[in-house]
Design a protein around this motif. Structure first.
Motif, PDB file in Angstrom:
ATOM      1  N   LEU A  66       0.823  -1.199   0.000  1.00 14.41           N
ATOM      2  CA  LEU A  66       0.000   0.000   0.000  1.00 14.41           C
ATOM      3  C   LEU A  66       0.864   1.260   0.000  1.00 14.41           C
ATOM      4  O   LEU A  66       0.537   2.257  -0.651  1.00 14.41           O
ATOM      5  CB  LEU A  66      -0.925  -0.010   1.218  1.00 14.41           C
ATOM      6  N   GLY A  67       1.983   1.211   0.714  1.00 19.17           N
ATOM      7  CA  GLY A  67       2.857   2.374   0.793  1.00 19.17           C
ATOM      8  C   GLY A  67       3.432   2.777  -0.538  1.00 19.17           C
ATOM      9  O   GLY A  67       3.699   3.964  -0.774  1.00 19.17           O
ATOM     10  N   ALA A  68       3.651   1.820  -1.431  1.00 19.67           N
ATOM     11  CA  ALA A  68       4.210   2.147  -2.749  1.00 19.67           C
ATOM     12  C   ALA A  68       3.322   3.136  -3.493  1.00 19.67           C
ATOM     13  O   ALA A  68       3.813   4.030  -4.195  1.00 19.67           O
ATOM     14  CB  ALA A  68       4.398   0.871  -3.569  1.00 19.67           C
ATOM     15  N   PHE A  69       1.992   3.021  -3.318  1.00 21.30           N
ATOM     16  CA  PHE A  69       1.080   3.906  -4.044  1.00 21.30           C
ATOM     17  C   PHE A  69       1.054   5.310  -3.458  1.00 21.30           C
ATOM     18  O   PHE A  69       0.568   6.238  -4.129  1.00 21.30           O
ATOM     19  CB  PHE A  69      -0.327   3.299  -4.035  1.00 21.30           C
ATOM     20  N   GLN A  70       1.577   5.489  -2.253  1.00 20.32           N
ATOM     21  CA  GLN A  70       1.659   6.829  -1.685  1.00 20.32           C
ATOM     22  C   GLN A  70       2.697   7.688  -2.402  1.00 20.32           C
ATOM     23  O   GLN A  70       2.760   8.897  -2.175  1.00 20.32           O
ATOM     24  CB  GLN A  70       1.996   6.762  -0.185  1.00 20.32           C
ATOM     25  N   PHE A  71       3.514   7.063  -3.239  1.00 17.28           N
ATOM     26  CA  PHE A  71       4.511   7.811  -4.000  1.00 17.28           C
ATOM     27  C   PHE A  71       3.963   8.282  -5.343  1.00 17.28           C
ATOM     28  O   PHE A  71       4.702   8.845  -6.148  1.00 17.28           O
ATOM     29  CB  PHE A  71       5.771   6.960  -4.210  1.00 17.28           C
ATOM     30  N   SER A  72       2.677   8.039  -5.568  1.00 20.60           N
ATOM     31  CA  SER A  72       2.043   8.542  -6.784  1.00 20.60           C
ATOM     32  C   SER A  72       1.528   9.956  -6.534  1.00 20.60           C
ATOM     33  O   SER A  72       0.624  10.154  -5.719  1.00 20.60           O
ATOM     34  CB  SER A  72       0.860   7.638  -7.180  1.00 20.60           C
ATOM     35  N   PRO A  73       2.104  10.983  -7.191  1.00 16.38           N
ATOM     36  CA  PRO A  73       1.607  12.352  -7.000  1.00 16.38           C
ATOM     37  C   PRO A  73       0.126  12.485  -7.327  1.00 16.38           C
ATOM     38  O   PRO A  73      -0.590  13.253  -6.689  1.00 16.38           O
ATOM     39  CB  PRO A  73       2.469  13.175  -7.958  1.00 16.38           C
ATOM     40  N   ALA A  74      -0.335  11.717  -8.325  1.00 18.71           N
ATOM     41  CA  ALA A  74      -1.748  11.796  -8.700  1.00 18.71           C
ATOM     42  C   ALA A  74      -2.640  11.319  -7.565  1.00 18.71           C
ATOM     43  O   ALA A  74      -3.674  11.933  -7.265  1.00 18.71           O
ATOM     44  CB  ALA A  74      -1.995  10.969  -9.959  1.00 18.71           C
ATOM     45  N   LEU A  75      -2.256  10.210  -6.909  1.00 23.09           N
ATOM     46  CA  LEU A  75      -3.054   9.709  -5.793  1.00 23.09           C
ATOM     47  C   LEU A  75      -2.896  10.592  -4.567  1.00 23.09           C
ATOM     48  O   LEU A  75      -3.853  10.795  -3.814  1.00 23.09           O
ATOM     49  CB  LEU A  75      -2.641   8.271  -5.462  1.00 23.09           C
ATOM     50  N   ARG A  76      -1.664  11.114  -4.336  1.00 20.89           N
ATOM     51  CA  ARG A  76      -1.449  11.993  -3.187  1.00 20.89           C
ATOM     52  C   ARG A  76      -2.285  13.260  -3.290  1.00 20.89           C
ATOM     53  O   ARG A  76      -2.684  13.826  -2.271  1.00 20.89           O
ATOM     54  CB  ARG A  76       0.028  12.372  -3.053  1.00 20.89           C
ATOM     55  N   SER A  77      -2.535  13.707  -4.523  1.00 21.07           N
ATOM     56  CA  SER A  77      -3.332  14.918  -4.688  1.00 21.07           C
ATOM     57  C   SER A  77      -4.790  14.691  -4.311  1.00 21.07           C
ATOM     58  O   SER A  77      -5.524  15.644  -4.052  1.00 21.07           O
ATOM     59  CB  SER A  77      -3.237  15.412  -6.139  1.00 21.07           C
ATOM     60  N   ARG A  78      -5.204  13.430  -4.275  1.00 20.40           N
ATOM     61  CA  ARG A  78      -6.557  13.111  -3.804  1.00 20.40           C
ATOM     62  C   ARG A  78      -6.483  12.935  -2.286  1.00 20.40           C
ATOM     63  O   ARG A  78      -6.145  11.865  -1.781  1.00 20.40           O
ATOM     64  CB  ARG A  78      -7.060  11.820  -4.468  1.00 20.40           C
ATOM     65  N   ARG A  79      -6.788  13.973  -1.571  1.00 20.16           N
ATOM     66  CA  ARG A  79      -6.551  13.975  -0.128  1.00 20.16           C
ATOM     67  C   ARG A  79      -7.310  12.860   0.577  1.00 20.16           C
ATOM     68  O   ARG A  79      -6.840  12.307   1.573  1.00 20.16           O
ATOM     69  CB  ARG A  79      -6.937  15.341   0.458  1.00 20.16           C
ATOM     70  N   ARG A  80      -8.521  12.549   0.101  1.00 18.86           N
ATOM     71  CA  ARG A  80      -9.298  11.488   0.747  1.00 18.86           C
ATOM     72  C   ARG A  80      -8.561  10.162   0.669  1.00 18.86           C
ATOM     73  O   ARG A  80      -8.491   9.421   1.648  1.00 18.86           O
ATOM     74  CB  ARG A  80     -10.675  11.385   0.091  1.00 18.86           C
ATOM     75  N   TRP A  81      -7.991   9.838  -0.515  1.00 16.14           N
ATOM     76  CA  TRP A  81      -7.224   8.600  -0.670  1.00 16.14           C
ATOM     77  C   TRP A  81      -5.987   8.625   0.227  1.00 16.14           C
ATOM     78  O   TRP A  81      -5.721   7.650   0.938  1.00 16.14           O
ATOM     79  CB  TRP A  81      -6.807   8.410  -2.130  1.00 16.14           C
ATOM     80  N   HIS A  82      -5.247   9.727   0.173  1.00 19.68           N
ATOM     81  CA  HIS A  82      -3.990   9.798   0.919  1.00 19.68           C
ATOM     82  C   HIS A  82      -4.231   9.646   2.418  1.00 19.68           C
ATOM     83  O   HIS A  82      -3.499   8.932   3.106  1.00 19.68           O
ATOM     84  CB  HIS A  82      -3.310  11.142   0.626  1.00 19.68           C
ATOM     85  N   ARG A  83      -5.263  10.291   2.929  1.00 20.87           N
ATOM     86  CA  ARG A  83      -5.550  10.201   4.355  1.00 20.87           C
ATOM     87  C   ARG A  83      -6.037   8.809   4.733  1.00 20.87           C
ATOM     88  O   ARG A  83      -5.639   8.266   5.766  1.00 20.87           O
ATOM     89  CB  ARG A  83      -6.588  11.246   4.742  1.00 20.87           C
ATOM     90  N   ALA A  84      -6.912   8.229   3.902  1.00 19.07           N
ATOM     91  CA  ALA A  84      -7.423   6.891   4.201  1.00 19.07           C
ATOM     92  C   ALA A  84      -6.296   5.861   4.188  1.00 19.07           C
ATOM     93  O   ALA A  84      -6.210   4.999   5.074  1.00 19.07           O
ATOM     94  CB  ALA A  84      -8.507   6.508   3.187  1.00 19.07           C
ATOM     95  N   ALA A  85      -5.419   5.969   3.189  1.00 18.99           N
ATOM     96  CA  ALA A  85      -4.286   5.040   3.123  1.00 18.99           C
ATOM     97  C   ALA A  85      -3.362   5.242   4.310  1.00 18.99           C
ATOM     98  O   ALA A  85      -2.848   4.277   4.892  1.00 18.99           O
ATOM     99  CB  ALA A  85      -3.529   5.244   1.810  1.00 18.99           C
ATOM    100  N   GLY A  86      -3.149   6.494   4.705  1.00 17.52           N
ATOM    101  CA  GLY A  86      -2.279   6.778   5.839  1.00 17.52           C
ATOM    102  C   GLY A  86      -2.810   6.208   7.141  1.00 17.52           C
ATOM    103  O   GLY A  86      -2.042   5.748   7.988  1.00 17.52           O
ATOM    104  N   ARG A  87      -4.138   6.225   7.305  1.00 17.35           N
ATOM    105  CA  ARG A  87      -4.735   5.675   8.522  1.00 17.35           C
ATOM    106  C   ARG A  87      -4.538   4.171   8.612  1.00 17.35           C
ATOM    107  O   ARG A  87      -4.608   3.591   9.695  1.00 17.35           O
ATOM    108  CB  ARG A  87      -6.228   6.016   8.564  1.00 17.35           C
ATOM    109  N   VAL A  88      -4.305   3.531   7.468  1.00 13.52           N
ATOM    110  CA  VAL A  88      -3.991   2.100   7.472  1.00 13.52           C
ATOM    111  C   VAL A  88      -2.486   1.886   7.612  1.00 13.52           C
ATOM    112  O   VAL A  88      -2.029   1.034   8.376  1.00 13.52           O
ATOM    113  CB  VAL A  88      -4.508   1.426   6.180  1.00 13.52           C
ATOM    114  N   LEU A  89      -1.723   2.692   6.876  1.00  9.19           N
ATOM    115  CA  LEU A  89      -0.276   2.492   6.809  1.00  9.19           C
ATOM    116  C   LEU A  89       0.418   2.664   8.159  1.00  9.19           C
ATOM    117  O   LEU A  89       1.288   1.866   8.521  1.00  9.19           O
ATOM    118  CB  LEU A  89       0.341   3.459   5.800  1.00  9.19           C
TER     119      LEU A  89
END
Length: 220
Positions: A66-89
């Motif tokens: 899951l952490g690998a996808f946090q390096f995608s600027p496109a996904l990071r720009s979607r704050r909902r995705w980034h925060r949800a993934a961070g709460r798991v990571l």
């Protein structure tokens, strides 16, 4: 890479993510195989250590993939995705690191593998500290520091893949290594990954400095 430049070159971002996923695949596959050995090892291993081994393998698998996808600027720009993934990571990262630390502290393997266990303990401690500092940074809304510390934690996690690659590249042409050789290869593999992470962090700092200077120049 800024979000604007990332949108101009999405292939570069996804190429990096693919590389991280491939690097993570080595320890993930090894971890899945080790999960099958845990029930049979339970006869000689304490129950707590078996639980720690499962927690470490499952936690590290989720953290790396899951952490690998946090390096995608496109996904990071979607704050909902980034925060949800961070709460798991962050939780699974702590589980992975603390599981590794438990296995090292309560090491019960052959004496010649104790140095390797201590090396793993050092990296587990460093990953735990990085996660803690990354969590503290996001609480105080210091997003730059949060990203830097999470990058360091991820580098240690994915370093398991670098370790496996280093051992593989050594043993295929030169044959098996002893416990001391494996210890050096594991340490070298993770340190190389950590150095790459520091280079990425330095590039971010340079870009932030340039952006700040450009903003000040526009205001003045």
């Amino acid at each position: 890479m800024s979000n604007e430049s990332a949108r101009r070159s999405p292939d570069g971002a996804w190429l990096a993510i693919t590389g991280l996923l491939l690097l993570s695949a080595l320890p993930v596959i090894g971890g899945v195989l080790r999960l099958g050995d845990i029930p049979s090892a339970g006869a000689v291993r304490p129950v707590a250590s078996s639980i720690a081994a499962v927690a470490h393998i499952v936690g590290m698998t989720l953290f790396c993939l899951l952490g690998a996808f946090q390096f995608s600027p496109a996904l990071r720009s979607r704050r909902r995705w980034h925060r949800a993934a961070g709460r798991v990571l962050i939780p699974v990262g702590f589980v992975a690191a603390l599981g590794a630390a438990w296995l090292a502290v309560f090491f019960g393997g052959p004496p010649d593998q104790l140095p390797l266990a201590m090396v793993r303990l050092v990296f587990a401690a460093a990953m735990t500290v990085s996660l803690a500092l990354g969590t503290a940074a996001i609480v105080r809304r210091d997003f730059a520091a949060h990203g830097d510390w999470m990058t360091r934690a991820f580098a240690i996690g994915v370093g398991n893949g670098t370790q496996a690659l280093a051992v593989l590249l050594w043993t295929v042409p030169l044959g098996d290594v002893d416990a001391d050789g494996e210890t050096w290869l594991v340490a070298t593999g993770t340190l190389l990954t950590a150095l790459v992470a520091e280079a990425v962090i330095h590039r971010r700092a340079v870009r932030r400095g340039r952006a700040t200077a450009a903003g000040e120049a526009l205001v003045s």
